[in-house]
Write a protein that holds these residues in place. Structure first.
Motif, mmCIF file in Angstrom:
data_model
loop_
_atom_site.group_PDB
_atom_site.id
_atom_site.type_symbol
_atom_site.label_atom_id
_atom_site.label_comp_id
_atom_site.label_asym_id
_atom_site.label_seq_id
_atom_site.Cartn_x
_atom_site.Cartn_y
_atom_site.Cartn_z
ATOM 1 N N PRO A 176 0.828 -1.218 0.000
ATOM 2 C CA PRO A 176 0.000 0.000 0.000
ATOM 3 C C PRO A 176 0.858 1.263 0.000
ATOM 4 N N HIS A 177 0.316 2.321 -0.612
ATOM 5 C CA HIS A 177 0.960 3.645 -0.638
ATOM 6 C C HIS A 177 2.367 3.605 -1.254
ATOM 7 N N THR A 178 2.554 2.683 -2.192
ATOM 8 C CA THR A 178 3.811 2.615 -2.950
ATOM 9 C C THR A 178 3.463 2.395 -4.419
ATOM 10 N N LEU A 179 3.968 3.275 -5.267
ATOM 11 C CA LEU A 179 3.759 3.131 -6.715
ATOM 12 C C LEU A 179 5.076 2.638 -7.310
ATOM 13 N N THR A 180 5.026 1.582 -8.080
ATOM 14 C CA THR A 180 6.260 1.029 -8.654
ATOM 15 C C THR A 180 6.173 1.017 -10.176
ATOM 16 N N PHE A 181 7.286 1.336 -10.814
ATOM 17 C CA PHE A 181 7.367 1.235 -12.277
ATOM 18 C C PHE A 181 8.823 1.067 -12.689
ATOM 19 N N ARG A 182 9.022 0.658 -13.938
ATOM 20 C CA ARG A 182 10.371 0.470 -14.467
ATOM 21 C C ARG A 182 10.568 1.350 -15.688
ATOM 22 N N LEU A 183 11.778 1.901 -15.802
ATOM 23 C CA LEU A 183 12.189 2.590 -17.026
ATOM 24 C C LEU A 183 13.105 1.641 -17.780
ATOM 25 N N THR A 184 12.825 1.416 -19.055
ATOM 26 C CA THR A 184 13.700 0.533 -19.849
ATOM 27 C C THR A 184 14.221 1.285 -21.068
ATOM 28 N N ASP A 185 15.454 0.975 -21.450
ATOM 29 C CA ASP A 185 16.085 1.616 -22.610
ATOM 30 C C ASP A 185 17.194 0.709 -23.116
ATOM 31 N N SER A 186 17.415 0.743 -24.434
ATOM 32 C CA SER A 186 18.478 -0.087 -25.017
ATOM 33 C C SER A 186 19.867 0.489 -24.712
ATOM 34 N N ASP A 187 19.936 1.791 -24.410
ATOM 35 C CA ASP A 187 21.213 2.463 -24.122
ATOM 36 C C ASP A 187 21.314 2.719 -22.609
ATOM 37 N N GLU A 188 22.301 2.074 -21.962
ATOM 38 C CA GLU A 188 22.431 2.177 -20.495
ATOM 39 C C GLU A 188 22.795 3.587 -20.040
ATOM 40 N N GLN A 189 23.697 4.241 -20.765
ATOM 41 C CA GLN A 189 24.136 5.589 -20.368
ATOM 42 C C GLN A 189 22.971 6.574 -20.412
ATOM 43 N N ARG A 190 22.204 6.495 -21.497
ATOM 44 C CA ARG A 190 21.046 7.377 -21.653
ATOM 45 C C ARG A 190 20.012 7.101 -20.558
ATOM 46 N N LEU A 191 19.846 5.818 -20.217
ATOM 47 C CA LEU A 191 18.892 5.423 -19.174
ATOM 48 C C LEU A 191 19.284 6.033 -17.824
ATOM 49 N N GLN A 192 20.574 5.992 -17.502
ATOM 50 C CA GLN A 192 21.027 6.529 -16.217
ATOM 51 C C GLN A 192 20.786 8.034 -16.117
ATOM 52 N N GLN A 193 20.969 8.730 -17.217
ATOM 53 C CA GLN A 193 20.715 10.187 -17.230
ATOM 54 C C GLN A 193 19.213 10.454 -17.037
ATOM 55 N N THR A 194 18.384 9.644 -17.711
ATOM 56 C CA THR A 194 16.923 9.805 -17.601
ATOM 57 C C THR A 194 16.465 9.544 -16.169
ATOM 58 N N VAL A 195 17.054 8.532 -15.529
ATOM 59 C CA VAL A 195 16.684 8.157 -14.159
ATOM 60 C C VAL A 195 16.854 9.342 -13.219
ATOM 61 N N LYS A 196 17.981 10.056 -13.334
ATOM 62 C CA LYS A 196 18.245 11.223 -12.457
ATOM 63 C C LYS A 196 17.175 12.308 -12.651
ATOM 64 N N LYS A 197 16.822 12.572 -13.918
ATOM 65 C CA LYS A 197 15.807 13.605 -14.213
ATOM 66 C C LYS A 197 14.443 13.203 -13.625
ATOM 67 N N VAL A 198 14.069 11.920 -13.838
ATOM 68 C CA VAL A 198 12.778 11.430 -13.357
ATOM 69 C C VAL A 198 12.716 11.508 -11.831
ATOM 70 N N GLN A 199 13.821 11.139 -11.182
ATOM 71 C CA GLN A 199 13.868 11.159 -9.710
ATOM 72 C C GLN A 199 13.629 12.576 -9.178
ATOM 73 N N GLN A 200 14.254 13.556 -9.833
ATOM 74 C CA GLN A 200 14.099 14.963 -9.404
ATOM 75 C C GLN A 200 12.648 15.424 -9.557
ATOM 76 N N GLU A 201 12.034 15.067 -10.691
ATOM 77 C CA GLU A 201 10.645 15.471 -10.939
ATOM 78 C C GLU A 201 9.685 14.834 -9.931
ATOM 79 N N LEU A 202 9.932 13.554 -9.614
ATOM 80 C CA LEU A 202 9.048 12.842 -8.683
ATOM 81 C C LEU A 202 9.161 13.401 -7.271
ATOM 82 N N LEU A 203 10.375 13.766 -6.867
ATOM 83 C CA LEU A 203 10.580 14.321 -5.527
ATOM 84 C C LEU A 203 9.917 15.693 -5.372
ATOM 85 N N ALA A 204 9.666 16.346 -6.511
ATOM 86 C CA ALA A 204 9.017 17.670 -6.469
ATOM 87 C C ALA A 204 7.518 17.566 -6.194
#
Length: 1017
Positions: free
Chosen positions: A659-687
């Motif tokens: 309960p009170h936990t939302l889970t999802f996965r981000l997938t991408d063929s390029d690992e470097q690009r995925l890691q950059q996206t993860v940081k951006k998404v984390q910042q937006e979610l914390l806002a």
């Protein structure tokens, strides 16, 4: 001769049949297993492969990718998720719910065998998800007396408790494991020109047990031979001769070069409960065993054992007890069922002003329930919160048929007919109506049986149990009720219609019907406005998957930066323990430092990890829910610790959701690009204001000591890099040398190593001495560079692409639908690359897939109800009139949900589904009676007026019995009622408005559809 006439004519036969069914029901009830929820077997499997010494990248490329490519085309496969880490990988396979895992298992094993893998990799193993492998009881054993070693006593307890009936296994984590340690002195070895391998070979050469060829004896027997030279104690190892000085003849023993002792296996993990030394004990039940019974028997056995003197000073703290929760949940729902029945009898007493009629109903209710138990037993169902919830929901509906019959018999008695004639004619008059209403209610559950997935598994038993109870109630209403009424009730002297004409209530109701029929359009317009507002209101109410159940248990995961010492982890845990000590709602907390339960089960430790299990006092003794407690504590602890550690609170419910936990996965063929996206998404979610914590499973690089071999220098001394690697590995870790059987029968492993000599500093590691093939001793730093470097990470993939999982914790007052909309908006603002995909999991995924099925089920139910009624009435027109009762329920549902602040979830939609079947019943009773009066020659207008008055009492009685029967369920008092509470609220709300409006809307629609009254003003 119809069934009612037969039962009235043959009362003894009817009573004997009842007794037979009661005996059958009693036996069935004793044999029905008791569980928390219906047995679920999610179609999930795991493939695990070991590849010793390989880096995560090697494991990913050589093991994970080939296996994924082979397994991705399996029939029914839905998702593939994998983790590649140093030396091993894990692939999780998720299939469609229609997949038979026993069938697909053979296919998986065949494909694994066909996959080309490196020769030095282990054979992949496949494991099916098995709910019976989850513990039903988890407890801690703590010793408050420091003189007592809880681990030794836990071993004795484990053996005793395994004998408890229904217990499959008892696992103890943190227990004592002995071994023989040969701790070598490096200086003495170098002095004598020996190595670790030499000592190991001496031990192995002296500890043998080998079979030989059979030998014939003189007395004609063939006996097997065995060559034996065994070691049985540390002393026998210490006395082994390594070499003899040829000049002095003095022997050099292992004891001269090392200390040999029986000692406790070294472990960095610590377990404590309320800050006292402890062990964790998990209890697994046998398949098909009764959870509640196993739990009771186990706790009784534990209590008896702990009273013995040898276990004095040991305290057991129950953390999780499914059996106790099952008992609580089932007794709470059982009491709801009982209260519902009593309320129904009270309503009858109030309306009919007689004691005998409620007694007849009082017999009909338990009898219907007993018949249901018989059907449940033969359908192989268990007693759980869903099937009992179905009975609690059905309790009001169980009496509906009986009430309609008994009320009509009472009315006929009021027309001065004798009891047998009144029973026959009264039952015959309503038989078609109650059969039609029962069939329409059962019809709404047919679509539920076709729903796939988790919801289908959980609610199929629910749907069938209600159907069983309704079939039972119909049979009882047509047989037992008329038979008892014909014998117990007496003819009345007062004419029913004369009495009614004197009633102020009936006069007012008749006048209101006359007024409504004159102002049909105004009333219809008012109803349409109310319906539209209600639909709008429903869209503003938040959504959830299933209501969270408060089991009073949470676990806290503590993760520090990789590479930290276990002492640092302990400091953080100590801070959390101090905070927990201040909480009066906490009953017990157990800390596991240096790993997790999962890692311990695999024999692995992790210095930077810890888990804390927190059990709260019972719900009745605390003001806060577990969810509120976690929310407040999480904010406090994260504020205190800040960036020192990553703290995650986990609360799981009876259905396994978080309960009170939302889970999802981000997938991408390029690992470097995925890691950059993860940081951006984390910042937006914390806002997002309602988000309390955002964590991911993205592993950053970790520091490690790397030893890089200088091949040129190694060659000069005659070393190959592999030799250096193997020697350093053996000298730092120690090596399993042999096993010995002690005099007391224990089998102990023998390890040869240097203790902590090379594990205390980098300088000690550099000074390690290696013997070259020429016999010279060389320091490690002379042939290799020792330095601290960034090491590899574990690699995660989802559906054959790089993936990172997000875990978004949000405030308890926020709904799943509300947070989903905010997260979707945040993801839009990130402007994700086109190659990056978002895949939701957990409650969001289950809700998204279930809600469409549920809404389809509601639409199908409406269609099926119409079809059943059309068949019963042999008309397309009259069922259409009755169907106007369905939209009326939405008004009440919206008001009830809004006032009680209840979220729309799967259980409330099931409530709406049930309503579709219930609300039409009043319409059926009304329309059927109007048609009967018209068939007897009465004008349509008069028939409408008479029917509304004649059927007012049974309609109000059936509605009130269902509403009051559901009241205990809707109030949701106590543990285990949370799951069914939204259902009760939705049904009560919908039934209240639809009943009141049906009394006016059905006559209006009927008058508009009928030729005689269509143009009436």
């Amino acid at each position: 001769m119809n069934i009612s006439h037969f039962s009235i004519k043959r009362p003894v036969f009817t009573i004997v049949t009842m007794l037979f069914v009661i005996i059958l029901g009693g036996v069935s009830l004793l044999k029905i297993p008791i569980t928390l929820i219906p047995e679920l077997n999610p179609p999930i499997g795991v493939v695990v492969t070991s590849y010793p010494g390989a880096s995560p990248t090697e494991v990913n490329e050589k093991i994970t990718k080939p296996l994924e490519a082979t397994l991705a085309t399996l029939p029914g496969i839905k998702k593939i998720q994998s983790t590649s880490q140093e030396g091993s990988n894990l692939i999780v396979l998720e299939f469609n719910w229609s997949t038979n895992m026993d069938v697909v298992q053979l296919d998986i094993l065949q494909r694994i065998d066909m996959t080309p893998l490196p020769n030095d990799a282990g054979k992949p193993s496949f494991l099916k998800f098995d709910p019976s492998q989850f513990p039903i009881i988890q407890l801690s054993l703590r010793a408050e007396n420091n003189q007592v070693d809880v681990r030794v006593l836990a071993e004795h307890l484990e053996k005793e408790l395994l004998r408890t009936e229904g217990v499959a296994s008892v696992n103890v984590s943190g227990k004592l494991i002995d071994e023989i340690q040969i701790v070598l002195d490096e200086a003495k070895l170098v002095e004598k020109g020996l190595t670790q391998t030499d000592v190991m070979q001496i031990v192995q050469a002296n500890n043998v047990s080998l079979p030989g060829e059979p030998v014939s004896t003189d007395d004609g027997k063939m006996l097997t031979t065995r060559i034996v030279s065994t070691l049985s104690s540390p002393e026998s190892i210490a006395n082994l001769i390594v070499s003899v000085d040829p000049l002095t003849g003095k022997s050099l023993t292992i004891g001269d070069l090392a200390t040999v002792e029986r000692t406790e296996q070294q472990s960095i993990t610590t377990t404590r409960a309320n800050e006292h030394p402890a062990v964790l004990m998990s209890v697994l039940q046998e398949s098909g065993a009764n959870t509640a019974e196993v739990s009771k028997d186990f706790q009784k056995a534990l209590e008896t054992l702990l009273k013995k003197d040898q276990y004095k000073g040991i305290t057991a703290d129950i953390l999780i007890d499914q059996g106790n929760y099952v008992d609580l949940a089932i007794s709470n729902i059982g009491s709801s069922l009982l209260l519902g029945g009593l309320f129904a009898m009270f309503i009858l007493f109030v309306f009919l002003r007689s004691v005998k009629s409620p007694i007849i109903i009082g017999i009909a209710i338990p009898y219907s329930v007993i018949v249901t138990f018989v059907l449940m037993f033969f359908a192989n169902f268990s007693l759980n919160i869903m099937t009992l919830g179905a009975l609690a929901l059905g309790i009001g509906m169980l009496v509906d048929n009986a009430i309609v019959v008994i009320e009509n018999i009472e009315r006929h008695l009021g027309l001065e007919k004798d009891p047998i004639t009144a029973a026959k004619e009264g039952t015959k008059e309503v038989a078609l109506a109650i059969t039609a209403s029962t069939l329409t209610t059962i019809a709404v559950f047919i679509p539920v049986m076709f729903i796939e997935g988790l919801i289908g598994q959980i609610f199929t038993e629910f749907a069938l149990t209600i159907s069983f109870s309704l079939i039972a109630s119909l049979v009882v209403a047509l047989t037992v009720v008329p038979m008892l009424a014909s014998r117990l009730l007496k003819m009345k002297n007062n004419n029913f219609y004369v009495q009614r004409s004197k009633s102020r209530f009936y006069r007012h109701y008749k006048a209101s019907i006359v007024w409504v029929l004159k102002h049909r359009m105004l009333i219809l317009l008012f109803t349409v406005v109310c319906f539209s507002l209600s639909l709008f209101g429903l869209t503003r109410i938040g959504t959830e998957f299933l209501p969270p159940t408060d089991e009073g248990f949470t676990s806290i995961s503590v993760n520090l930066e990789k590479g930290v010492a276990v002492s640092e982890t302990e400091k953080i845990v100590k801070q959390i323990e101090e905070r927990l000590k201040q909480e009066k709602d906490v009953d017990v907390y157990v800390s596991l430092i240096g790993g997790t339960q999962q890692s311990q089960a695999r024999g692995q430790t992790s210095a930077n990890q810890a888990e804390i299990y927190v059990k709260l006092v019972p719900l009745a003794e605390r003001q806060r829910s577990i969810f509120k407690f976690v929310e407040e504590l999480e904010q406090d602890i994260q504020g205190e610790l800040e960036e020192q550690a990553e703290i995650t609170f986990n609360v799981s419910t009876a259905t396994g959701s978080s309960p009170h936990t939302l889970t999802f996965r981000l997938t991408d063929s390029d690992e470097q690009r995925l890691q950059q996206t993860v940081k951006k998404v984390q910042q937006e979610l914390l806002a997002i204001q309602q988000v309390t914590n955002v964590s991911t499973d993205l592993d950053n690089t970790v520091q490690e000591i790397q030893i890089e071999v200088n091949r040129e220098k190694a060659k000069d001394y005659g070393f190959a890099p592999a030799q250096i690697a193997q020697t350093v590995n053996q000298m730092t870790k120690g090596q399993l040398t042999s096993q010995l059987i002690t005099d007391d029968g224990a089998v102990l492993p023998v390890y040869t190593g240097f203790g902590q000599s090379f594990n205390t500093s980098i300088d000690a590691l550099k000074a390690m001495q290696l013997r070259s093939p020429a016999g010279l001793f060389v320091k490690l730093e002379e042939v290799a560079t020792v330095s601290i470097q960034e090491g590899p990470v574990s690699i995660r993939r989802s559906d054959q692409a790089a993936a990172v999982a997000f875990f978004v914790d949000y405030e308890t007052k926020e709904s799943l639908g509300g947070i989903s909309a905010k997260v979707d908006k945040a993801l839009e603002q990130v402007n994700l690359p086109s190659t990056t995909q978002v895949v939701f999991s957990g409650d969001r995924e289950l809700y998204d897939s279930a809600i469409d099925d549920m809404l389809l089920a509601v639409m199908l139910a409406i269609v099926l109800v119409y079809i059943v009624m059309a068949a019963q009435f042999e008309s397309f027109k009259y069922p259409f009139v009755i169907m106007f009762t369905v939209p009326l329920m939405i008004i009440g549902v919206a008001i009830a949900m809004f006032l009680t602040n209840t979220l729309i979830g799967v259980t409330s939609v099931i409530g709406i589904l049930v309503l579709v079947g219930i609300v039409v019943n009043n319409g059926i009773v009304l329309v059927d009676y109007i048609n009967q009066q018209k068939a007897m020659g009465m004008p349509a207008y008069e028939a409408i007026l008479l029917a509304t008055q004649d059927r007012l009492r049974p309609i109000l009685m059936t509605a009130l019995t269902t509403i009051l029967g559901l009241l205990p369920l809707a109030l949701g008092i106590g543990e285990g009622t949370e799951m069914n509470q939204p259902m009760g609220i939705a049904v009560i709300g919908g039934l209240m408005t639809s009943t009141l409006l049906t009394l006016y809307i059905v006559p209006i629609i009927y008058s508009l559809m009928d030729k005689e009254t269509r143009k009436m003003h």
